[in-house]
Design a protein around this motif. Sequence first.
Motif, PDB file in Angstrom:
ATOM      1  N   TYR A  27      43.624  13.954 -11.838  1.00 11.34           N
ATOM      2  CA  TYR A  27      42.561  12.895 -11.704  1.00 11.34           C
ATOM      3  C   TYR A  27      42.652  12.028 -13.167  1.00 11.34           C
ATOM      4  CZ  TYR A  27      40.122  15.094  -8.079  1.00 11.34           C
ATOM      5  OH  TYR A  27      39.402  15.922  -7.034  1.00 11.34           O
ATOM      6  N   PRO A  28      43.114  10.797 -13.005  1.00 12.73           N
ATOM      7  CA  PRO A  28      43.119  10.014 -14.354  1.00 12.73           C
ATOM      8  C   PRO A  28      41.829   9.857 -14.901  1.00 12.73           C
ATOM      9  CG  PRO A  28      43.191   8.698 -12.269  1.00 12.73           C
ATOM     10  CD  PRO A  28      43.099  10.006 -11.862  1.00 12.73           C
ATOM     11  N   CYS A  29      41.453  10.221 -16.008  1.00 15.73           N
ATOM     12  CA  CYS A  29      40.004  10.280 -16.677  1.00 15.73           C
ATOM     13  C   CYS A  29      39.739   8.522 -16.694  1.00 15.73           C
ATOM     14  CB  CYS A  29      40.015  10.540 -17.999  1.00 15.73           C
ATOM     15  SG  CYS A  29      40.119  12.633 -17.565  1.00 15.73           S
ATOM     16  N   ALA A  30      40.649   7.552 -17.070  1.00 17.15           N
ATOM     17  CA  ALA A  30      40.317   6.108 -17.356  1.00 17.15           C
ATOM     18  C   ALA A  30      39.488   5.819 -16.027  1.00 17.15           C
ATOM     19  CB  ALA A  30      41.505   5.531 -17.733  1.00 17.15           C
TER      20      ALA A  30
ATOM     21  N   LEU B 284      32.512   2.695 -18.625  1.00 14.97           N
ATOM     22  CA  LEU B 284      32.475   3.651 -19.833  1.00 14.97           C
ATOM     23  C   LEU B 284      34.045   3.611 -20.085  1.00 14.97           C
ATOM     24  CD1 LEU B 284      29.921   6.226 -18.773  1.00 14.97           C
ATOM     25  CD2 LEU B 284      29.376   4.295 -20.370  1.00 14.97           C
ATOM     26  N   TYR B 285      34.333   4.382 -21.216  1.00 15.15           N
ATOM     27  CA  TYR B 285      35.531   4.528 -21.439  1.00 15.15           C
ATOM     28  C   TYR B 285      36.052   5.880 -21.825  1.00 15.15           C
ATOM     29  CZ  TYR B 285      36.213  -0.422 -23.254  1.00 15.15           C
ATOM     30  OH  TYR B 285      36.452  -1.673 -23.285  1.00 15.15           O
ATOM     31  N   ASN B 286      37.075   6.380 -21.495  1.00 14.68           N
ATOM     32  CA  ASN B 286      37.366   7.794 -21.673  1.00 14.68           C
ATOM     33  C   ASN B 286      37.506   8.267 -23.133  1.00 14.68           C
ATOM     34  OD1 ASN B 286      38.212  10.493 -21.010  1.00 14.68           O
ATOM     35  ND2 ASN B 286      40.370   9.824 -21.568  1.00 14.68           N
ATOM     36  N   PHE B 287      36.700   9.185 -23.530  1.00 14.42           N
ATOM     37  CA  PHE B 287      36.849   9.580 -24.970  1.00 14.42           C
ATOM     38  C   PHE B 287      38.023  10.770 -25.021  1.00 14.42           C
ATOM     39  CE2 PHE B 287      35.220  12.683 -28.124  1.00 14.42           C
ATOM     40  CZ  PHE B 287      35.732  12.261 -29.199  1.00 14.42           C
ATOM     41  N   THR B 288      37.979  11.563 -24.008  1.00 16.75           N
ATOM     42  CA  THR B 288      38.799  12.708 -23.915  1.00 16.75           C
ATOM     43  C   THR B 288      38.671  13.447 -22.712  1.00 16.75           C
ATOM     44  OG1 THR B 288      40.206  14.670 -25.179  1.00 16.75           O
ATOM     45  CG2 THR B 288      37.756  14.517 -25.304  1.00 16.75           C
TER      46      THR B 288
ATOM     47  N   THR C 120      38.362  17.292 -21.769  1.00 19.24           N
ATOM     48  CA  THR C 120      37.732  18.359 -22.322  1.00 19.24           C
ATOM     49  C   THR C 120      37.318  19.521 -21.644  1.00 19.24           C
ATOM     50  OG1 THR C 120      36.280  18.936 -24.317  1.00 19.24           O
ATOM     51  CG2 THR C 120      35.360  17.601 -22.489  1.00 19.24           C
ATOM     52  N   PRO C 121      37.386  21.065 -21.882  1.00 20.45           N
ATOM     53  CA  PRO C 121      36.986  21.872 -21.523  1.00 20.45           C
ATOM     54  C   PRO C 121      35.523  22.176 -21.473  1.00 20.45           C
ATOM     55  CG  PRO C 121      37.980  22.762 -23.327  1.00 20.45           C
ATOM     56  CD  PRO C 121      38.292  21.313 -23.363  1.00 20.45           C
ATOM     57  N   THR C 122      34.465  22.707 -20.662  1.00 18.62           N
ATOM     58  CA  THR C 122      33.091  22.945 -20.830  1.00 18.62           C
ATOM     59  C   THR C 122      32.983  24.251 -20.967  1.00 18.62           C
ATOM     60  OG1 THR C 122      32.961  23.241 -18.337  1.00 18.62           O
ATOM     61  CG2 THR C 122      32.862  20.935 -19.520  1.00 18.62           C
ATOM     62  N   GLU C 123      31.491  24.767 -21.132  1.00 19.68           N
ATOM     63  CA  GLU C 123      31.282  26.046 -21.508  1.00 19.68           C
ATOM     64  C   GLU C 123      31.532  27.084 -20.743  1.00 19.68           C
ATOM     65  OE1 GLU C 123      26.698  25.743 -20.092  1.00 19.68           O
ATOM     66  OE2 GLU C 123      27.295  26.710 -22.313  1.00 19.68           O
ATOM     67  N   ASP C 124      31.601  26.688 -19.066  1.00 16.57           N
ATOM     68  CA  ASP C 124      31.992  27.522 -18.023  1.00 16.57           C
ATOM     69  C   ASP C 124      33.569  27.700 -17.805  1.00 16.57           C
ATOM     70  OD1 ASP C 124      32.209  24.945 -16.810  1.00 16.57           O
ATOM     71  OD2 ASP C 124      30.726  25.163 -15.426  1.00 16.57           O
ATOM     72  N   PHE C 125      34.444  27.172 -18.478  1.00  9.55           N
ATOM     73  CA  PHE C 125      35.716  26.955 -18.415  1.00  9.55           C
ATOM     74  C   PHE C 125      36.099  25.900 -17.341  1.00  9.55           C
ATOM     75  CE2 PHE C 125      34.640  31.547 -19.135  1.00  9.55           C
ATOM     76  CZ  PHE C 125      35.088  31.499 -20.566  1.00  9.55           C
ATOM     77  N   ARG C 126      35.274  25.200 -16.966  1.00 17.93           N
ATOM     78  CA  ARG C 126      35.846  23.870 -16.038  1.00 17.93           C
ATOM     79  C   ARG C 126      36.216  23.121 -16.960  1.00 17.93           C
ATOM     80  NH1 ARG C 126      32.355  22.937 -10.778  1.00 17.93           N
ATOM     81  NH2 ARG C 126      34.034  21.866 -10.426  1.00 17.93           N
ATOM     82  N   HIS C 127      36.973  22.158 -16.529  1.00 19.71           N
ATOM     83  CA  HIS C 127      37.407  20.981 -17.452  1.00 19.71           C
ATOM     84  C   HIS C 127      36.804  19.691 -17.080  1.00 19.71           C
ATOM     85  CE1 HIS C 127      39.817  24.076 -18.824  1.00 19.71           C
ATOM     86  NE2 HIS C 127      40.434  23.349 -19.799  1.00 19.71           N
ATOM     87  N   ALA C 128      36.678  18.622 -17.661  1.00 23.93           N
ATOM     88  CA  ALA C 128      35.966  17.430 -17.295  1.00 23.93           C
ATOM     89  C   ALA C 128      36.555  16.183 -18.226  1.00 23.93           C
ATOM     90  CB  ALA C 128      34.599  17.578 -17.294  1.00 23.93           C
ATOM     91  N   CYS C 129      36.095  15.054 -17.818  1.00 24.87           N
ATOM     92  CA  CYS C 129      36.390  13.739 -18.536  1.00 24.87           C
ATOM     93  C   CYS C 129      35.278  13.507 -19.325  1.00 24.87           C
ATOM     94  CB  CYS C 129      36.692  12.650 -17.607  1.00 24.87           C
ATOM     95  SG  CYS C 129      38.260  12.800 -16.709  1.00 24.87           S
ATOM     96  N   TRP C 130      35.008  13.250 -20.806  1.00 25.41           N
ATOM     97  CA  TRP C 130      33.962  12.905 -21.432  1.00 25.41           C
ATOM     98  C   TRP C 130      34.158  11.337 -21.561  1.00 25.41           C
ATOM     99  CZ3 TRP C 130      32.955  15.467 -26.826  1.00 25.41           C
ATOM    100  CH2 TRP C 130      31.728  15.080 -27.081  1.00 25.41           C
ATOM    101  N   CYS C 131      33.170  10.743 -20.938  1.00 22.70           N
ATOM    102  CA  CYS C 131      32.903   9.132 -20.966  1.00 22.70           C
ATOM    103  C   CYS C 131      31.925   8.558 -21.830  1.00 22.70           C
ATOM    104  CB  CYS C 131      32.622   8.686 -19.698  1.00 22.70           C
ATOM    105  SG  CYS C 131      33.617   9.372 -18.415  1.00 22.70           S
ATOM    106  N   VAL C 132      32.207   7.558 -22.571  1.00 27.46           N
ATOM    107  CA  VAL C 132      31.189   6.960 -23.588  1.00 27.46           C
ATOM    108  C   VAL C 132      31.428   5.713 -23.627  1.00 27.46           C
ATOM    109  CG1 VAL C 132      31.826   8.977 -25.220  1.00 27.46           C
ATOM    110  CG2 VAL C 132      33.255   6.907 -25.315  1.00 27.46           C
ATOM    111  N   ASN C 133      30.346   4.802 -24.454  1.00 25.57           N
ATOM    112  CA  ASN C 133      30.003   3.445 -24.279  1.00 25.57           C
ATOM    113  C   ASN C 133      30.395   2.977 -25.608  1.00 25.57           C
ATOM    114  OD1 ASN C 133      29.509   0.891 -23.398  1.00 25.57           O
ATOM    115  ND2 ASN C 133      27.323   1.208 -23.563  1.00 25.57           N
TER     116      ASN C 133
END
Length: 221
Positions: free
Chosen positions: A93-96, A104-108, A110-123
């Motif tokens: 998946y493209p985070c942008a 929102l904009y994609n910051f990065t 990143t992994p989460t505490e349960d080892f899944r990975h996700a896109c961190w979106c910010v404004n």
Amino acid sequence: MPYCAVRSTFQALTVLAVTLLAVPACDFFRELESVPEAGDDESGDGTDSYGGDIGDMAVGETEGEPCDVLDEYCSDQDTLHACDYETGEMVTYPCASWCAEGSLYNFTCTPTEDFRHACWCVNPGDIKLDTCAQLEACVIECGGEPDSPCTGECFTRTDPQTMRLLGTLYSCADRACDELCVLSPYECGSCLLAARAGLYGDCGVEREVCDADQNDEPSWP
């Protein structure tokens, strides 16, 4: 650089390394469970519900075995490889595109505490008030939680370009420590601390670029 500045940086990174492990999955994280299955197109117009073109998503191989959470990873700052638990296949998946759906904009990625990975979106804001290092200090002071109003306010104090500089450093550190954080969670914080300080994982250039970032706004007497 004065000793006090170096000490402050390491203290801040220590806090970040600890708090990152406690960050829960939240609305600012675009995870696989929050998006339609790969190939689904409920609107019929070739786009997914998070604004990404279905053509931008690629199905990966797991050597004949169904994928699981440990197969997930971020190949770079903007690309998430997540497991579709219903099909057992990895999907890219493209985070942008995901973040853009919510303006929102994609910051990065990143992994989460349960080892899944996700896109961190910010404004981020339109005007650069804070440099990359100042943004980092603000995020750390707020506890580093993506869904915290305090953290969100940090990003509004700088522009998208500066936000991306810090995201590049975070991405480098996360990828450098990703495997270790899975195999030995107790060492994860120390690894992230060293990587974000530019001492591990070939993140020295990213650290230097962030530290060298300057505020273009004129200073007032």
